[in-house]
Design a protein around this motif. Structure first.
Motif, PDB file in Angstrom:
ATOM      1  N   TYR A   1      14.792  -7.192 -23.304  1.00  0.00           N
ATOM      2  CA  TYR A   1      14.146  -6.438 -24.376  1.00  0.00           C
ATOM      3  C   TYR A   1      15.079  -5.341 -24.900  1.00  0.00           C
ATOM      4  O   TYR A   1      15.249  -5.174 -26.115  1.00  0.00           O
ATOM      5  CB  TYR A   1      12.840  -5.831 -23.862  1.00  0.00           C
ATOM      6  N   ASP A   2      15.691  -4.597 -23.958  1.00  0.00           N
ATOM      7  CA  ASP A   2      16.599  -3.510 -24.356  1.00  0.00           C
ATOM      8  C   ASP A   2      17.789  -4.048 -25.144  1.00  0.00           C
ATOM      9  O   ASP A   2      18.210  -3.455 -26.153  1.00  0.00           O
ATOM     10  CB  ASP A   2      17.092  -2.760 -23.112  1.00  0.00           C
TER      11      ASP A   2
ATOM     12  N   ARG B   1       9.927  -8.724 -14.428  1.00  0.00           N
ATOM     13  CA  ARG B   1       9.742  -7.640 -15.384  1.00  0.00           C
ATOM     14  C   ARG B   1      11.051  -6.892 -15.641  1.00  0.00           C
ATOM     15  O   ARG B   1      11.338  -6.496 -16.776  1.00  0.00           O
ATOM     16  CB  ARG B   1       8.672  -6.669 -14.869  1.00  0.00           C
ATOM     17  N   GLU B   2      11.857  -6.718 -14.576  1.00  0.00           N
ATOM     18  CA  GLU B   2      13.162  -6.070 -14.743  1.00  0.00           C
ATOM     19  C   GLU B   2      14.055  -6.891 -15.664  1.00  0.00           C
ATOM     20  O   GLU B   2      14.765  -6.340 -16.514  1.00  0.00           O
ATOM     21  CB  GLU B   2      13.821  -5.892 -13.374  1.00  0.00           C
TER      22      GLU B   2
ATOM     23  N   GLU C   1       2.956  -5.869 -19.616  1.00  0.00           N
ATOM     24  CA  GLU C   1       2.189  -4.673 -19.314  1.00  0.00           C
ATOM     25  C   GLU C   1       3.000  -3.516 -18.749  1.00  0.00           C
ATOM     26  O   GLU C   1       3.939  -3.682 -17.991  1.00  0.00           O
ATOM     27  CB  GLU C   1       1.022  -4.980 -18.353  1.00  0.00           C
ATOM     28  N   GLU C   2       2.580  -2.338 -19.120  1.00  0.00           N
ATOM     29  CA  GLU C   2       3.279  -1.135 -18.691  1.00  0.00           C
ATOM     30  C   GLU C   2       3.165  -0.952 -17.185  1.00  0.00           C
ATOM     31  O   GLU C   2       2.103  -1.139 -16.600  1.00  0.00           O
ATOM     32  CB  GLU C   2       2.676   0.083 -19.411  1.00  0.00           C
ATOM     33  N   ASP C   3       4.245  -0.568 -16.550  1.00  0.00           N
ATOM     34  CA  ASP C   3       4.277  -0.380 -15.102  1.00  0.00           C
ATOM     35  C   ASP C   3       3.924   1.073 -14.775  1.00  0.00           C
ATOM     36  O   ASP C   3       4.669   1.981 -15.120  1.00  0.00           O
ATOM     37  CB  ASP C   3       5.679  -0.713 -14.572  1.00  0.00           C
ATOM     38  N   THR C   4       2.766   1.258 -14.117  1.00  0.00           N
ATOM     39  CA  THR C   4       2.353   2.623 -13.754  1.00  0.00           C
ATOM     40  C   THR C   4       2.536   2.877 -12.265  1.00  0.00           C
ATOM     41  O   THR C   4       1.972   3.807 -11.712  1.00  0.00           O
ATOM     42  CB  THR C   4       0.870   2.850 -14.124  1.00  0.00           C
ATOM     43  N   SER C   5       3.315   2.055 -11.601  1.00  0.00           N
ATOM     44  CA  SER C   5       3.467   2.181 -10.149  1.00  0.00           C
ATOM     45  C   SER C   5       4.102   3.512  -9.750  1.00  0.00           C
ATOM     46  O   SER C   5       3.959   3.959  -8.623  1.00  0.00           O
ATOM     47  CB  SER C   5       4.303   1.024  -9.601  1.00  0.00           C
TER      48      SER C   5
END
Length: 545
Positions: free
Chosen positions: A263-264, A256-257, A307-311
């Motif tokens: 993406y950025d 994801r990183e 998916e958004e990371d809500t950790s």
């Protein structure tokens, strides 16, 4: 080997997943992961053959057996527990009966040269070859071993299945699956209705005796101990990792990183090109360059971040009003229903601020003692509640107590106080309520959604004795982590009834074990308790031997 080729599932204009392919090999132990709604249960149903995909297919060898345990089912009410479990061998019994019938028919006929006689000989020969190739099994002993492993007593064997709750019926169905010894076992949340001992037994059975297994589970310890491969479904595609769940989380974070970085970089490149296009779109000398960049952006395949990371979300309880030093004290506490003694002579004290677990097999009195503390049932002996004790109680039927006419957002907004009000949307998201569900009324929510909403509501109310009865059954792993972190920071007293080892580990410092009509106090966390229990169990086996 079972092969999944090009699977696509579509609902109207929505694609659940597209062109998914992977293979399941003998002895594979696969955890199927992904957020709720990603398509995990749908995938199991397609592999089991109970649902057809929009495109693609599942291929398996001709004689392979695939067994599927869904989250919800019903067994036949006409049979006893033992008879229902023995249905696992129904095909073998039918084959034996057919062979006997054919042999009787051959003995009664004298048309030895007829085509019908030869046809019967061919059928009985084929069936006999298949029947006698099956290893000799003591069917009754196998059924007994599996049922006892899953928590049934011998006294339950002749009781009709109609007398048992949905959770115990699920165990009967699981017993049938394990007895069939299938080539692939598909399990959808198998531990939700099992106590800790039964979960450990199932885990060891699957590791030592099963062929291939694919499991959906929110029990991290169960998944980590059992599986060696993790397939994640996310945003319509899969990622296949040859590692267990904990290692998969590390690799997934790295993935994801990397996606976020790409993406950025792509977003910056798009912004730079759009700025160039806007700046020079009316400049004749730059026309070709502008058109080239427009075409390039039109053809560009956009990078998506899974998916958004809500950790990072940290849920905190409101400060607890101070209670007396001993919120719960019992002395010689006993409870019976008629002639049935649930437990006797329970004497213990729970100190203010302690976090304790009630564990043991189903039916041994955990929820009964909670009901006694709540004043919902009568009992024998003494039970004293401390000074200024304010109880927050999460029962398994808590969802039914919500106001059905209130929306999801309003339900939480009504109880949220102070700074937490600014995080209501984040909290709802962490407990799997997306933005499009915030305005839904409670009456249209599923049972699982209502349970999660009731949990959030309880967490935001200021209490100093929190009692949770199986709080994690409808929570995914990330949400359980958020809840566990909040409970570890909670400054009140906690009693939790749970079979989830990973959830209890590091959370509780004392364990009350229910069993044999007794409540036994263990001054340790869940890991030390389970280690001690296994050693005691081994010593019991040695003594019997």
């Amino acid at each position: 080997m079972i092969s999944v080729d090009g699977l696509t599932v579509e609902f109207g204009n929505t694609t659940l997943f597209k062109d998914i392919s992977f293979a399941i090999n003998d002895k594979d132990r696969i955890a199927l992961m992904g957020k709720n709604g990603a398509g995990k249960s749908t995938m199991l149903k397609i592999i089991a053959g109970s649902r057809a995909p929009s495109k693609g297919r599942v291929s398996a060898p001709k004689d392979s057996v695939i067994a599927y345990l869904p989250q919800h089912l019903m067994t036949d009410d006409c049979r006893t527990v033992f008879e229902e479990a023995s249905q696992a061998f129904a095909q073998i019994f039918e084959m034996e009966n057919r062979i006997n019938l054919l042999n009787e028919e051959l003995a009664s006929r004298s048309d030895y040269e007829s085509a019908e006689y030869y046809a019967i000989i061919e059928e009985v020969s084929a069936l006999s070859e298949k029947f006698y190739s099956i290893e000799e099994i003591n069917f009754d002993a196998e059924v007994e071993k599996i049922l006892i492993g899953l928590g049934f007593n011998r006294s339950d064997f002749n009781r009709p299945t109609s007398e048992f709750s949905g959770g115990w019926r699920m165990r009967i169905e699981l017993a049938k699956i394990l007895l069939r010894k299938p080539d692939l076992i598909l399990l959808d949340e198998p531990t939700n209705h099992l106590d800790i001992e039964s979960v450990q037994w199932l885990e060891e059975f699957l590791i030592n005796s099963a062929k291939a297994v694919m499991v959906i589970s929110h029990d991290r310890a169960f998944v980590d101990n059992l599986t060696t491969r993790t397939i994640e479904i996310t945003m319509g595609r899969i990622y296949d990792y040859k590692v267990n769940y904990s290692k998969y989380l590390e690799l997934r974070r790295e993935r994801r990183e990397q996606q976020q970085k790409q993406y950025d970089e792509q977003q910056k490149m798009i912004a730079d090109n759009q700025e160039f296009i806007e700046r020079f779109k009316g400049t004749y000398s730059k026309t070709n360059q502008v058109q080239s960049r427009v075409k390039m952006l039109e053809k560009l395949e956009l990078i998506e971040v899974d998916e958004e990371d809500t950790s990072a979300l940290r849920l905190r309880f409101p400060p607890s009003p101070r209670s007396g030093s001993f919120p719960v004290v019992t002395e010689g506490l006993s409870k019976s229903y008629g002639d049935h003694l649930v437990f006797a002579d329970a004497s213990f004290s729970i100190v203010r601020g302690e976090k304790v677990a009630f564990v043991g097999k189903n039916g041994e009195g955990k929820s009964t003692l909670v009901k006694a503390i709540m004043g919902e049932i009568d009992y024998q002996g003494q039970l004293t509640m401390g000074h200024n004790v304010m109880v927050g109680y999460f029962a398994q039927n808590q969802a039914s107590l919500l106001d059905e006419e209130t929306t999801v957002f309003q339900t939480i907004d009504d109880v949220a106080k102070g700074d937490i009000r600014t995080k209501i949307k984040d909290i709802l998201g962490a407990f799997m309520f997306s933005g499009d569900s915030w305005n839904k009324k409670v009456k249209v929510l599923s049972g699982g959604e209502r349970t999660r909403l009731a949990m959030i509501k309880l967490l935001l109310e200021p209490v100093n004795l929190l009692i949770l009865d199986e709080p994690t059954n409808h929570l995914d792993l990330k949400t359980k982590d958020i809840l566990k972190s909040a409970l570890m920071d909670y400054d009140g007293t906690l009693i939790v009834v749970s079979h989830d080892r990973d959830f209890l580990n590091g959370l509780v410092s004392k364990v009350y074990e229910f069993g044999g009509r007794r409540v036994k106090e263990h001054l340790s966390g869940i890991a030390e308790f389970l280690e001690k229990k296994r050693l005691d169990h081994l010593r019991e086996l040695e003594r019997k031997a």
